[in-house]
Every structure is written in structure tokens, then in C-alpha cells.
Design a protein around this motif. Structure first.
Motif, mmCIF file in Angstrom:
data_model
loop_
_atom_site.group_PDB
_atom_site.id
_atom_site.type_symbol
_atom_site.label_atom_id
_atom_site.label_comp_id
_atom_site.label_asym_id
_atom_site.label_seq_id
_atom_site.Cartn_x
_atom_site.Cartn_y
_atom_site.Cartn_z
ATOM 1 N N GLN A 1 -9.718 -4.494 44.391
ATOM 2 C CA GLN A 1 -10.694 -5.552 44.166
ATOM 3 C C GLN A 1 -10.151 -6.604 43.190
ATOM 4 O O GLN A 1 -10.255 -7.805 43.420
ATOM 5 N N ARG B 1 -7.346 -8.577 44.741
ATOM 6 C CA ARG B 1 -7.920 -9.563 45.660
ATOM 7 C C ARG B 1 -8.432 -10.777 44.877
ATOM 8 O O ARG B 1 -8.216 -11.923 45.270
ATOM 9 N N GLU B 2 -9.098 -10.524 43.758
ATOM 10 C CA GLU B 2 -9.594 -11.637 42.931
ATOM 11 C C GLU B 2 -8.434 -12.490 42.424
ATOM 12 O O GLU B 2 -8.502 -13.714 42.409
#
Lengths: 560, 560
Positions: free
Chosen positions: B508, B511-512
Motif C-alpha cells: 500500500q 503504491r502511494e
């Protein structure tokens, strides 16, 4: 549970015990699209989960602009269903992922699901196959759950096997084809599968150690540019002695022996002006490699300059080895004009053979690598070259020219009711019914046409005229009098039927089948440019039924 | 073994215990090219196996005709080295495969090999990266053995993440992107890796259950054409009752309710002439699916005819659900002219909203799939469409437009001696030396240039002018006054050094990072057509050294 079910159950159980799981342990019932489970729930909820469905797995177009495909991946599919089991962890994950309204009974049902009542017929792995002909026919109550894993296991396997076969056809039978693609492959088992299916399609060996071990594929490999650049000069070589091949004597300073040979080569009148000093780190690397592998010395000769450094350095080491009774293997070229360099290197070797009277030196093996593919192999053939072995990586393993095969898995019958999938694009309309598939052979021994029939139609007979119709084009049809009829779909997983199960042959056998089948095809289907399409047809009866069903299902428009 | 080594040994041990093995258990030291082991033997035989080498992993050209790449695969590389161990079975296999002349001492040595004395610096995973800049810098004695697995783990990961990011840029931020590629992926973990790295590159969800579970990626999926064709007519639906959303009442015959709504729709003057009878098996399938998933009803509407059957059938079921307090999700289109059908479906929904006063019905979600890629997304945008979510499979996961990224792993230093790999093709010459890499930012906050320097050069300073030179082109150079300087290579595996180890962030977070970095780039580097190349440079000192070394290593020709 009645007696028969018990008996069948134990047959299934014993089959399962005999068949290993998929090569990649990540291939489990969770390696699938979520919609397979949402559909499974909807079927269960509608009480349709015990209905027997028949699905065909097939493709619609041959890859790479060709007119043939090699079918591969069957063994992995059978291994998958033989070991199909949804674990408690899987069920608990599905429970979390599906809407909370899903009833517990469904998860209870999933606990008991296996493939003991699924029946799989398939074409033999390694066969030459064509569009629209089912590669697998899968029947049973939970067949929908097999769609994604089967497609995943067949699509890439068949694609890369076909790609390998195409490379073999261009390279010709006499050349050695080495698969070097692991580093550029699409993920770890993109690499492992590629090695397996390249071998199946006609490659001779791989560089991939894991694949060599898993599948018994011959392994090949020597050294890289980094090995060459990691040396500075022959002075760093400490252990300089080498025993002769027959063990009769020891050369105490192999490094000096190499240097002596290099001077002799340098002074040959034939090489005047071609080279003067060669690169010393390269010479050190070659010498070291020969000391490590005196029986299998193969050198990468393009780190600095092929003709002015690599080839003379190689020859010096090879001649020193020859003094001790060893026979060097050859060189590898990994850049530049491979046709030109291979011819120049061959000339160099021939001069050495003649000048120093070393029989066979001129036949030293030349391996070429560096982004080779069908086109570059073809271009090399046209230019003329002296390459004996090709190392092919990226283009063969990633199927760069066409990175995917479009196999689909279509429902053709449910509860004995034939089903058709319509589409505005005729090529996407599915051929309904549980079918049989035959290959009809002509007088000259070539396959003429594949024909699909309804399950209960009488099979085509040798010497009897049969009408073969294009499934969707009314005007395309032909009578054929087969000289030999081969039924294509065999039973690889009998489920609860009492059909005998076809054995899963070894990779070696599958490879032989593939080579034989390619050999057997009429050459015009196989050529690279403008190949003739091979015909796939349906029986007259099946043709009529397709069109009856089509009219029945298609909505009628309204003109306004 | 002295105290320090023991202390380091236990640090390494504790690091190893904290880091899981690679996602795919097939990623082991055997997942490599055979030549890594033949070279290891030659190094060992030459007494060079303890020499410290520095290798750079980098690529030479951005993929897909673009001017940027997303770096991915780092976590898997670190998991690999943290658990690097050659087992007894591996050794016994290598013993069989290598020439019988290989000495036993080598296999003894392999038994003790791990990565405790290897040091890995890398750019953060999810970063936007450029050609020639090292993504990983790997130092230590056995680094050559890491080449193939590292390349395998980085090449495809970065390729597919970049592909996903490119699809996201074309689709725009407001659209939902779903990855549906498992069935066409290159093997089982071609599929699993694709799902992971598509999410990293900006997709929102996947259909791949295994990937959803492994990486916590949101899962999506409803039903296929086969589900639709597996029904014959609404008569087969036995369990017809549906409780209202709030539980206050139960509709005993949901099937009839749907039929009633279908008649109402049929009689709407707006739809006169558009459709008459819809397909009954489709209606049965939709009704069944709604009974199973009343809260998340999404229907595939193109099995028979989108406008004459699929959309009206969907609306009838959605309106019936609405009566019971449920809100349908929407439709999926999987064939035909997606722009046209999405607009027609939107009009249909708007008419329904107005005629039957169902607020929000017009905003029903429309998902499109069917061989979508960057080009078709771009074409849809230009035509105008009403699609809210795109399901993308084959083209994103197989990276159809370019199926491989060409990362290489090159020796840049050994025993503190810088090394260069020459080539007649200048783009293939490697940049020697153990290096540091910086990204320099300008006044507007955009990255201006990446610069590589020797390890011991002072770092570029904010506000201080620095000369950035093209590594191989004398005339290309520019002064830069950075407003912000970011050191790119961080320590992810300290080996025996005492550097702190960078944490491996969650998917996550990666991805950010990727989304933020893409946001930060100057738009002209990112556009699809004729993007401006981002500059990668070397310091003046490194430039001089490269060219000194080059002249030193290249052989001098002789004119004749």
C-alpha cells in the motif's frame, strides 16, 4: 453412499495419489478469478451446482501470424484437478471476501468439492492443433471453477511451445538451440515454464538450473562478460599448473604456455595487420576458465573486440589445451554482426588448423546470442553464417512477437441441453454441443482436415466419403475420403466413468510427439510467409444444429 | 571467528528471521543460469571467490516508447537474499551437472555460502526511474550468483508496474481500473506478480483471488457469459423469495416482480422500436444472480444483444431490487463498440430514472472490458464514453506492447578496481565505479536531472551550481543549481556494515509512493506522444574517469 460410488471414490482416490500436484505450488483453487466463486455461489443458491455442464477449451486464432499451434500444458491441468481441494484457510478467506449475505451452506458445500466427478478429454500434449478444435473438453458439476487455472496453464504453455517450434523450423534441424531467457522472463515461473515448453517445442537445452532439475532438460552455460572484466592480467593467476588429459604429465606453467601460443599466432603472416596486442584481462579470464574447465572450454569472445582480441585469445588458450590433450569446445558471440563475426572466426580457426596442423580446429563450435528471434535467424540464414548453436532468450520466453494466446473456455452443453454463445463478431460464436473431434489424413499421409461432430454421430470411416462444412460459412464445404482417421480427444481424467485413463507421458515423449507431428504436416501450412490455413470443419448434422440454435437464441430486431 | 564477526553474524541472523522468503517458493538459488555456478567454480578455482565485487542493476531504455519507468521487485530481491541458502539437494544436483573434474572443495564452499556479507543499496520500490541509473547496487563476494534471480525479479515487476501506471495516466484519476489478466498471463505467477505490480502501478483491484489474499489487494468479480448461457428460462428458478434490504418484508415471487418491471419498461414510449422481447435465459440468469447477491448486483449484458436484451433485462431486475430497498451496482460490457454501448446504456438508465422516478438510477456504474489497452482507452476518451470502470487483462499483464524490460547486471568494480564493459554500441557501455546517485530538483518542485558520482565525491549541495555531463556525449552538459537534493540509493541490506537497514514498506505504501512520484514529474516527460527525455548525467570527475578507463581498455586498431 452406495457401493458403486464407493468403488469410484476409491479409484479416484488412488488416481490422485499417483499424480503429483502442479509444478508450481502456487497453483491452487485460489489461483482463479473471484467471479468463479461468485458464480459458484449463485449456482449453489439456485440449486444448479449439481448440474453437469460441458465446457470446451479452445483458441480462435493461431499465434505469430502462423497457421499452426502446439498444444501444451495438459499435464499441469491434470495434476491440478487430481489434487483439487479447497482448504479451510481458503474457505475462511472466501468467507471474508464474499458478501456477508452468503449462506453458510455454501461454504460447507465447498469443503466437499473435488474433481472426482469431473471428466476430462483432451488432445495429446505436444500435438499440432488448430483454431476452434477443443483442446480440452471438460464435463461435470463444478467445471466453471476450473476455467481460470486451466486457461492460465494452457495459454502460455501452448504459446511458448509454438514459439519454440517456429524458431526450430527457421533454424533448421542441424543447429543447436539453447534457451537462455530466465532473466527476462515474466516472473519466476514465466522462466521455469518457458524452459519446459521451449524444450517441448524443439529446443535442445536451457541455462535454467531449476528447470533442468525439475524436468530433466539438458543444461548449458559457461561465463559472462563480468567474468572477463573481473580479471586484470594473467599475473593474478596463482595456481598455474594443469595436468594433461590422460594424466601422464603436468604442465607447471599453463599461463606461459598460453602466452607462447599467443605470440606464435601473432606472428602468423595470415594475421598480419589483423591484430597486435590482445586484451590482457580477457586473456587472464580465458586462461583461468580453461584451468577450471579444461574439458569444456567455451569462451565469450566479445567483451573487448571479437577479432582483435577475443578470437586470438581463445585460440591461444585452445592451442595450449590441445598440447595437453584437451579439446576446446568453442566460442560464443554476444554482440555485433553475428554473421560476419562467425565467418571471420571460422576463417581464423581454419588458418590455425592449417598452420599449426591441429585437426578439427577449424570445426570449433560457434554459439551466437544477443536478442535473437525468428526474424534475425532468418536474416542470418539469408546472409550466410558459420554459427552452430543459437542462444535465444527474451524473444522466445516472453513471446515478444505476440505475448498472449487467446484460449477461451466456453459452455457448450448443460443438463444435456446444447448451448451457444452468440456475438456480433462471427469468429467469437461458440460451437455448441458435446462433441467428438477427428483428424482426417489423405493419400500422401498429410492431415487434410479436422472435423467436429456431435457426440453420438457415427465416426468418419476410412475410404468413406464425408462432407466437411465450415462451421459458419455456408458456401465453404468439401467432400473428403480419409485414408486414416484419428480421434483427437482422449480421456485423461475419467471422473466417475469407467473409461481407461490415458497415461501422462514424459516430457521427452511429449517433445518427440511434437517433433513427429511437425514433420507430418504439409509444408505449406508451416511456412513463415503466407502459410495456407489448415481446415477445421463440422459435420453436416452439426452444421445444421448450430444454425438452428443460433436462430433460436438471437433476438429479432424491429425496423422503424 | 572474532567478536565483531560473531556480532555481525547474529545481526544478519536476526534480520533473516524477520524477513519472509520470496512469495513464490520456486525462487531459490537454483532459479538461475547454470553459468553462474560454472563461473563460481572458476572464481573459486582461481582463488577469487572472496574478492569483493560491485555490480549495478539498471536498464538502458524506458519501455513502451515512454520516458519513464516504475521500479518494482525490490522487496522480493531482499526476501531472496535474506533467505539465500544452497541446500544439500541443490549441491548434489550441481555435483551431477558440473563436470566431474570439479573439486570437492568447491561444493564444501557452496555449503557455507549465504548473503551475510553482501551489501545492497537500492532506490525505493515504487519510484519513477530512468535509464543508466542503478536501481540496485550490490556488493560482496558472491554477488555474481545473484544476477539471474535479481534480474528475473526486477525485470517483469518493473515492466508491468510501468505498464499499469501508463494505463492509469490515460484512463485518468476518476476511473476505476480493474486487473483481469490471470487467464492470459505468462504462467501462474506471471498472473500473481502481474496483479501485485498492477496494483502498485495504480490499478484499484484485481480479479485474482490468490493475489488478493497474498497482497491484500481489493478483489472484484461477478459473472461470465457461461453463467448467462447456463440458464434456459425464469421457470427454472425454484427459490423465488427475496427479503427486503431492511428485513421488514419478503417478496415471495421476485421472478414475477422482475417480469412486471420488464413489461413496464417495454411499454415506455421512449423505448418503442428499440426492443421487443428480451432473451429469457439471460433474464433468468440476471434474476438468479440478483437473488444470490441482492446487495451487489452487477450484470454482464452482452451475451445476446446489449441494447435489445441485456440492458432492459438488467433494468427490470435492478428496478425489482430497488422496490425491495436494494441498489444495483451496474453493468459490464465485454464486446462491441464500448463507447457507443456505454452512451446508449447511460441514456437508457436516465430515461428509467426519470420515467419511474428512481433517484440515482442514471448514475448506474458501467464497466467495460474486452482487450483494452492504452490505445483503446485513448480512443475511447477521444470518442466520448460513459464508462466508469475498465477491466483490463491481456494487454496489461503480458505487457503486450513490449513484453520484456532489458535490465542488466554489470560489474563496475572489483577489489576496489573500477571496471568498464565496452561495446561497439555506445548505449551498451557500462558506467564504471561504485557510485552514488542523486536526483536534483528545480524551483518548481520538479525533478530536473539525475546525477551519478564516484562514491567518495562530495554530494551536490542545495543552491550550489554543479556541472552535469552526459556520460558518453562530450558536448551535452549543463549547470544545475538544485533547490533540493535527494540521494537515491538507500541501504536495504547492510551485510557486515553497520549501516541502518531501510524498512520494507507495505505494498500500500509503495503504491502511494508511486502515485506521488508520478504526480511530481514534469508533465512533458509523461505524455504518451513524443515525451521529453528526462536527463541522466554524471559528475565532471566521473566523466573524465570513464573516458580514461575506456581508452585504457579498448584495443588499438592497425591501419593497413
Amino acid at each position: 453412499m452406495d457401493m458403486e460410488a464407493t468403488a469410484n471414490g476409491s479409484i479416484v482416490e488412488s488416481q490422485r495419489l499417483l499424480i503429483d500436484g502442479p509444478t508450481n505450488p502456487m497453483v491452487t483453487p485460489m489461483l482463479t478469478d473471484l467471479y468463479q466463486y461468485t458464480m459458484a455461489y449463485a449456482y449453489w443458491k439456485a440449486g444448479k451446482h449439481d448440474e453437469r455442464a460441458v465446457f470446451d477449451l479452445y483458441f480462435r486464432r493461431n499465434p505469430f501470424g502462423g497457421e499452426y499451434t502446439i498444444f501444451a500444458g495438459l499435464e499441469e491441468c491434470i495434476r491440478f484437478i487430481a489434487n483439487f481441494k479447497i482448504t479451510e484457510e481458503d474457505i475462511s478467506f472466501l468467507h471474508d471476501v464474499l458478501p456477508s449475505t452468503c449462506e453458510d451452506g455454501f461454504f460447507e458445500y465447498l469443503r466437499g468439492v473435488d474433481c472426482s466427478d469431473v471428466e476430462v478429454h483432451a488432445i495429446a500434449e505436444g500435438s499440432v492443433v488448430f483454431p476452434k478444435v477443443p483442446l480440452l473438453r471438460v464435463e461435470g458439476p463444478i467445471v466453471q471453477l476450473l476455467e481460470t487455472p486451466f486457461l492460465n496453464l494452457v495459454n502460455y504453455a501452448s504459446l511458448v511451445a509454438t514459439n519454440a517450434a517456429r524458431h526450430r523450423l527457421v533454424a533448421g534441424k542441424s543447429k543447436v538451440l539453447l534457451e537462455f531467457g530466465l532473466r527476462r522472463a515474466q516472473g519466476p515461473d514465466g522462466g521455469i515454464s518457458a524452459s519446459k515448453y521451449c524444450y517441448l517445442g524443439g529446443f535442445d537445452a536451457t541455462s535454467n538450473v531449476a528447470a533442468g532439475r525439475l524436468f530433466g532438460i539438458p543444461l548449458r552455460g559457461t561465463h559472462s562478460h563480468a567474468f572477463v572484466s573481473s580479471f586484470m592480467s594473467p599475473d593474478e593467476i596463482i595456481e598455474k599448473s594443469l595436468r594433461s588429459s590422460d594424466g601422464s604429465c603436468t604442465c607447471e606453467d599453463f599461463v606461459s604456455l598460453v602466452q607462447t601460443w599467443l605470440s606464435k599466432i601473432q606472428w602468423l603472416p595470415s594475421f598480419r595487420g589483423i591484430f597486435s596486442e590482445t586484451n590482457q584481462s580477457e586473456l587472464a579470464a580465458f586462461t583461468s576458465y580453461a584451468l577450471a574447465f579444461p574439458n569444456s572450454f567455451l569462451a565469450l569472445v566479445d567483451t573487448y573486440d571479437v577479432i582483435r582480441s577475443g578470437v586470438p585469445n581463445f585460440c591461444a588458450v585452445a592451442l595450449a589445451l590441445s598440447d595437453l590433450g584437451y579439446k576446446a569446445v568453442g566460442i560464443r558471440l554476444d554482440s555485433g554482426d553475428l554473421a560476419y563475426f562467425s565467418c571471420e572466426a571460422r576463417k581464423f580457426f581454419s588458418v590455425i588448423e592449417k598452420e599449426f596442423d591441429v585437426p578439427g580446429f577449424g570445426k570449433m563450435s560457434i554459439t551466437a546470442s544477443n536478442d535473437l528471434n525468428e526474424e534475425t535467424l532468418d536474416a542470418l540464414n539469408k546472409q550466410g553464417h558459420e554459427v552452430d548453436a543459437f542462444g535465444i532468450g527474451t524473444y522466445v520466453v516472453t513471446c515478444y512477437a505476440q505475448a498472449a494466446l487467446g484460449c477461451v473456455f466456453k459452455l457448450v452443453e448443460i443438463n444435456n441441453q446444447p448451448r451457444i454463445k452468440l456475438s456480433e463478431d462471427v469468429s467469437k460464436v461458440s460451437i455448441p454441443c458435446k462433441k467428438r473431434c477427428y483428424r482426417l489424413y489423405g493419400r500422401e499421409g498429410y492431415p487434410l482436415v479436422d472435423i467436429l461432430t456431435g457426440e453420438n454421430e457415427p465416426p468418419p470411416k476410412v475410404g468413406e466419403r464425408i462432407l466437411c462444412r465450415h462451421p459458419f460459412n455456408e458456401s465453404k464445404r468439401a467432400y473428403v475420403v480419409p485414408q486414416f482417421v484419428e480421434e483427437l480427444l482422449k480421456c485423461y481424467w475419467p471422473g466417475t466413468s469407467d473409461k481407461p485413463r490415458e497415461e501422462l507421458p514424459s516430457l521427452q515423449k511429449i517433445r518427440e510427439r511434437c517433433m513427429n507431428q511437425l514433420e507430418q504436416m504439409r509444408p505449406d501450412h508451416m511456412r513463415r510467409l503466407n502459410p495456407t490455413p489448415y481446415k477445421v470443419s463440422v459435420s453436416a448434422k452439426l452444421y445444421d444444429f448450430i444454425h438452428f440454435l443460433w436462430l433460436n437464441e438471437a433476438p429479432v430486431g424491429e425496423l422503424q
